[in-house]
Design an enzyme around this catalytic site. Structure first.
Site, PDB file in Angstrom:
ATOM      1  N   GLU A 105      -3.808  -1.929  47.037  1.00  0.00           N
ATOM      2  CA  GLU A 105      -4.596  -1.333  48.322  1.00  0.00           C
ATOM      3  C   GLU A 105      -4.190  -2.181  49.786  1.00  0.00           C
ATOM      4  O   GLU A 105      -4.488  -3.247  49.873  1.00  0.00           O
ATOM      5  CB  GLU A 105      -6.114  -1.384  48.083  1.00  0.00           C
ATOM      6  CG  GLU A 105      -6.883  -0.285  48.943  1.00  0.00           C
ATOM      7  CD  GLU A 105      -7.334  -1.180  49.956  1.00  0.00           C
ATOM      8  OE1 GLU A 105      -6.570  -0.814  51.226  1.00  0.00           O
ATOM      9  OE2 GLU A 105      -8.502  -1.666  50.210  1.00  0.00           O
ATOM     10  N   LYS A 144      -8.780 -14.353  42.054  1.00  0.00           N
ATOM     11  CA  LYS A 144      -8.474 -15.199  43.096  1.00  0.00           C
ATOM     12  C   LYS A 144      -8.963 -14.735  44.458  1.00  0.00           C
ATOM     13  O   LYS A 144      -8.293 -13.813  44.947  1.00  0.00           O
ATOM     14  CB  LYS A 144      -7.062 -15.500  43.331  1.00  0.00           C
ATOM     15  CG  LYS A 144      -6.766 -16.622  44.094  1.00  0.00           C
ATOM     16  CD  LYS A 144      -5.491 -16.724  44.621  1.00  0.00           C
ATOM     17  CE  LYS A 144      -5.369 -16.157  46.083  1.00  0.00           C
ATOM     18  NZ  LYS A 144      -6.055 -16.660  47.343  1.00  0.00           N
TER      19      LYS A 144
END
Ligand code: NAP
Ligand code: MG
Length: 506
Positions: free
Chosen positions: A278, A203
């Site tokens: 992250e 996405k």
């Protein structure tokens, strides 16, 4: 501003090209990629892709809901378990990745322009930094495909057995990425996933899906079997959350904010998905008095202002040793004042537009906060023009590490300069942060450099440089900057799991 007029002129030139590409059917904006087909959302919902340089809509994008994500996950599962891809060996997956890289290279100008059109970053960066790095990422992992293997291990017990490990793919990987480096973030996740034999439901961020949709098309052209990479477009709370909660997704790889990262970890726990995160930073870039101050100032500026400061690794806390402060600040402020923002599509522009009105408002809220808390606004802090989201490079001096602008990730062109007296104080200030993504240290003293590299709690330490990212070197965070590493051999761990096989020889 005059640049804005140029931008409008340029977009008028580019739009017919976009439309032409559209009418030839090369880019199917408005549709997303599920099971090898370009499809509308099941309920027909769409949203606008914006060109940040003008704030105007340039394309329609499908908005994926439950039914669409479910189809994408089902397709990814089928591709993982049965069919051409499931039977493909590593060497052939490597050839596939290499073909994708070749096709990207053949379309590098078009991809770079799309990236700039949907993100507002200068074409100079899209064309000469982001795209080449992404292309090489596919080639780097093409090299690994087929070379990811287990070990033969002698059991510790005195048994007559033959034991070995298999390094196997995890399965269906949900990948959720941010808008700051759309094609790079997509590449960093797709390439290692495929090298290891996984399938993907990715996405893109709602702000910048266009280049990734075009990449999807090139992947099909390269011969990517259907269902291996599915691209579902939509927003985070809807499309992203559905991926994270889907019971048949095995792993979620996320890049973005700490807040959403925590939410993802919570939601992924319901089906105990594997998670890598992250998440942003407030990275210190520490300049000692013995460094080459002129060069350090120059690189420190690109360390914060590259990509308009919208970087997870941005060197947003520039730290200078008190003894060299005046000299350093003179160079830094003079250079910063000379930096100009301009038309992102002009190939000479070095600073473009922020990604959105929302992001620009956020940046100005922090600039006001900096002033309120007593930091000294040395350079910038202004909007340029009324169209688009252009903000001048901004430098605050006299910042204390306790101030909001030293603690929170602004994600914009705002540098906070903090002074220190020695190595210990520098390390203490640098580490006084909930983040730990990256850091820089500038010195000609070898011992000091290594000492500092050991003391700093961050996933990357750059010595006498900043922002160097390489496909072979692991990248990721300490502390609330997340866990798991991307790039390099480390990413292979994130996309594989170990199986132990014990063969009794009695
Ligand atoms: P974000 O909200 O963390 O978004 C990152 C990605 O996660 C996007 O694809 C987003 O979708 C998606 N997402 C949002 N909520 C989700 C949820 N509940 N479940 C699953 N996915 C979800 O970041 P942002 O809104 O783009 O930016 C806000 C701030 O985050 C920035 O100002 C910056 O401080 C930080 N940030 C950090 C990085 C980084 O590289 N570390 C990158 C981007 C932003 P949508 O955006 O489509 O809604
Ligand atoms: Mg968002």
């Amino acid at each position: 501003m005059s640049e804005t007029t140029t931008t409008n002129g340029r977009i008028a030139e580019v739009m017919p090209q976009l439309n032409k590409v559209n009418s030839e059917g090369h880019v199917r904006y408005g549709k997303m990629l599920i099971d090898g087909e370009w499809v509308d959302a099941a309920d027909g919902r769409t949203f606008n892709a914006i060109y940040p340089g003008t704030g105007k809509a340039i394309a329609k994008v499908a908005f994926a809901g439950n039914e669409d994500v479910d189809r994408a996950v089902t397709a990814a599962r089928a591709a993982f378990e049965v069919g051409d891809y499931a039977k493909m060996n590593g060497a052939d997956r490597g050839k596939l990745l290499w073909r994708i890289a070749d096709l990207m290279e053949g379309h590098i100008d078009e991809l770079a322009e799309l990236e700039t059109l949907n993100n507002g970053k200068p074409l100079l960066e899209s064309r000469w930094v982001d795209l080449p790095q992404s292309i090489n990422c596919f080639r780097y992992y093409a090299g690994w495909a087929g070379k990811v293997s287990g070990q033969t291990i002698e059991p510790d017990m005195n048994v007559n057995a033959f034991a070995y490990t298999l390094r196997e793919p995890i399965g269906v990987c949900g990948q959720i990425i941010p808008w700051n480096f759309p094609i790079q973030m997509a590449t960093w996740k797709i390439a290692p996933a495929i090298a290891c034999g996984n399938t993907v439901v990715i996405k893109p961020a709602e702000q910048a899906p266009l280049s990734i949709l075009r990449l999807g098309e090139l992947m099909l052209e390269a011969g990517m079997p259907k269902g291996v990479v599915n691209i579902v477009t939509g927003d985070g709370p809807t499309t992203g959350a559905i991926i994270v909660e889907h019971p048949d997704v095995d792993k979620v790889a996320f890049t973005g904010s700490v807040e959403v990262g925590k939410l993802i970890m919570q939601n992924a726990a319901k089906s105990l998905k594997k998670v890598t995160l992250e998440l942003g930073g407030k990275s210190p870039n520490v300049v000692f008095a013995d460094a080459n101050l002129e060069f350090a100032a120059k690189v420190a500026l690109s360390g914060i202002f590259f990509n308009q400061g919208q970087m997870c690794a941005a060197g947003s806390r520039i730290m200078i040793e008190e003894a060299a402060r005046d000299e350093f600040m003179e160079v830094l402020s003079a250079r910063a004042a000379k930096m100009v923002v301009g038309d992102p599509l002009n190939p000479k522009t070095r600073m473009g537009s922020l990604v959105s009105q929302e992001q620009m408002n956020r940046v100005f809220r922090y600039i006001e906060k900096g002033k309120d808390e007593g930091a000294n606004l040395l350079v910038g802090g202004e909007r340029v023009g009324e169209d688009g989201y252009f903000v001048t490079p901004t430098v605050f001096d006299g910042v204390k590490n306790t101030m909001t602008i030293a603690q929170e990730e602004i994600f914009g062109p705002v540098a906070s300069v903090i002074a220190f007296n020695d190595v210990d104080e520098a390390a203490a200030i640098a580490n006084d942060s909930r983040y730990g993504l990256a850091s820089g240290v500038w010195t000609n003293d070898l011992k000091k450099a290594h000492l500092f590299a050991k003391k700093i709690k961050a996933g990357t330490v750059w010595v006498n440089t900043y922002n160097m990212v390489d496909n072979a070197l692991p990248f990721g965070g300490y502390k609330e900057s997340g866990f798991g590493r991307e790039l390099g051999q480390a990413s292979l761990d994130a996309y594989t799991q170990l199986k132990t096989v014990w063969v009794d020889l009695n």
